[in-house]
Design an enzyme around this catalytic site. Structure first.
Site, PDB file in Angstrom:
ATOM      1  N   GLY A 192       0.834  -1.204   0.000  1.00 54.06           N
ATOM      2  CA  GLY A 192       0.000   0.000   0.000  1.00 54.06           C
ATOM      3  C   GLY A 192       0.860   1.241   0.000  1.00 54.06           C
ATOM      4  CG  ASN A 193      -0.145   4.682  -1.522  1.00 49.24           C
ATOM      5  OD1 ASN A 193      -0.863   5.498  -0.970  1.00 49.24           O
ATOM      6  ND2 ASN A 193      -0.517   4.046  -2.638  1.00 49.24           N
ATOM      7  CG  HIS A 194       2.906   6.556   3.927  1.00 48.96           C
ATOM      8  ND1 HIS A 194       2.721   5.812   5.061  1.00 48.96           N
ATOM      9  CD2 HIS A 194       4.196   6.343   3.549  1.00 48.96           C
ATOM     10  CE1 HIS A 194       3.842   5.181   5.370  1.00 48.96           C
ATOM     11  NE2 HIS A 194       4.756   5.487   4.458  1.00 48.96           N
TER      12      HIS A 194
END
Ligand code: C5P
Length: 402
Positions: free
Chosen positions: A200-202
């Site tokens: 995923g990412n932030h």
């Protein structure tokens, strides 16, 4: 309604009366000096609300400027004295009015009022320009008799004019995009490795949800496709939220809605790659090294861009760490967009998770516009304004073709 300490303060009683008559809920904040020019009691009776001017009350309670700032759809500073304008332009926060101004995320209007020589002074003019550049809306001063007895520019716009400016601001806001359908994507995508892990990412979804709210406020019908973990409030009559997990899910939902869409805003941080195979059981810890094979995800924006219709407006986002400008321009072409919003990770206050953003807008024809650091909500409002402009040029070119 924020009133600073100039003689024109007394005229704001009439402005408050007009706003309340129109059904507005008005919270008046006075600067300490303004209380000498106009009575808090008069304004309290007219606004049917408590009037505030101090950080602290006699009973040791305090007035929370952050709450005060966030509860408004608009803040109008009238009269805005040279002193208050100077503080706004230079970050001086020595009273409740200023603290509320600096905490605000909503649009701000300011109506300068001062004597003609003060008004003409280059420093004051520079401060006014600075505030406008930051997105504050100027209600220009008029020409006329001033408190000093001199005649010239610097007189606060008449309450009726300020009222009309406020009223038309809200009318334009709520009807500018009526009957338009907007598709917005927000947040990250999660690409499953096994039933419990993902790549995923932030991305927090703050930018995308702010965009959805701004379009909804402008009368558009918004479909908001949210990646996982988007926690912002998205409830609004004009917003339909659809939650998805992966890039492929997001593409699937976008494909279903794109045919009916007038404006697409792809603000989601879509994962570029996903694991080639999703393990059906949790992967057990074994060797020192675990190799994951990744395959490219569909580029949703490019895919939709290939079938873009003439009337549609596509807005994409780009987060770059180098060659920002040329990459943004290349993306504009490759993804068939009308506008690319470039975030730079090199800029303080921009990017994932923050409440602010600093972007440059890239349009077709190499035109670009650098915006100052602003709240994500204010940037969202700017993007709505840009979309309205893009739609109107679309109409003109269509009419010319006929
Ligand atoms: O190519 P890049 O990922 O930098 O482009 C960013 C823009 O493209 C964003 O608007 C993002 O939402 C969109 N995008 C997409 N599908 C992907 C990757 C990015 O639609 N797989």
């Amino acid at each position: 309604m924020a009133i600073s300490g100039g003689i024109a303060a007394y005229k704001c009683c009439n402005l408050v009366r007009l706003l309340v008559k129109e059904g507005a809920s008005v919270q008046v904040i006075l600067s300490p000096d303004a209380t000498k020019f106009v009575s808090p009691l008069t304004l309290s009776v007219l606004s049917k609300n408590t009037v505030l001017s101090q950080f602290y009350n006699a009973d040791d309670t305090w007035n929370n400027h952050v709450e005060l700032a966030l509860q408004n759809d608009l803040i109008v500073i009238a009269p805005a004295t040279a002193n208050t304008i100077g503080k706004m332009a230079h970050g001086i926060c020595d009273n409740l009015l200023m603290a509320t101004y600096f905490s605000a995320k909503c649009p701000i209007m300011f109506a300068p009022a001062m004597d003609l020589d003060m008004y003409a002074h280059p420093t004051i003019q520079e401060n006014i320009r600075k505030l406008q550049k930051q997105g504050n809306i100027l209600i220009p001063s008029g020409y006329g008799e001033l408190a000093s007895g001199l005649v010239g520019l610097g007189r606060m716009a008449e309450p009726e004019i300020i009222f009309d400016t406020i009223a038309s601001y809200f009318t334009n806001q709520s009807t500018a995009l009526q009957n338009k359908k907007v598709l917005v994507t927000a947040g990250p995508t999660y690409e499953a490795i096994d039933p419990v892990r993902f790549i995923g990412n932030h991305s927090s979804g703050k930018m995308g949800t702010a965009i959805a709210h701004s379009f909804a406020k402008s009368g558009a019908e918004v479909v908001l496709v949210c990646g996982p973990g988007v926690q912002q409030n998205t409830s609004h009559n004009n917003i339909s939220r659809i939650d998805v997990m992966s890039a492929e899910d997001m593409l699937h939902v976008c494909k279903q809605h794109i045919g009916k869409t007038d404006i697409l805003v792809m603000s989601a941080a879509v994962a570029d790659y996903r694991p080639a195979n999703k393990a059906t059981q949790k992967i057990k810890k074994k060797d020192n090294v675990l190799t994951l094979n990744l395959v490219k995800n569909p580029d949703i924006l490019s895919y939709l861009g290939e079938a873009k219709k003439e009337h549609q407006i596509f807005i994409g986002f780009a987060l770059e760490t180098r060659n920002e400008k040329s990459n943004a321009q290349e993306k504009l072409k490759r993804k068939n967009c009308d506008l690319i919003v470039l975030n730079s990770l090199n800029d303080k206050g921009a990017g994932f998770g923050t409440d602010t953003n600093k972007v440059t807008l890239f349009f077709k024809g190499k035109k670009s516009k650098e915006l100052p650091l602003m709240s994500k909500q204010k940037l969202a409002d700017e993007l709505v304004q840009e979309s309205v402009k893009l739609l109107s040029t679309r109409k003109v070119t269509k009419e010319k073709k006929r």
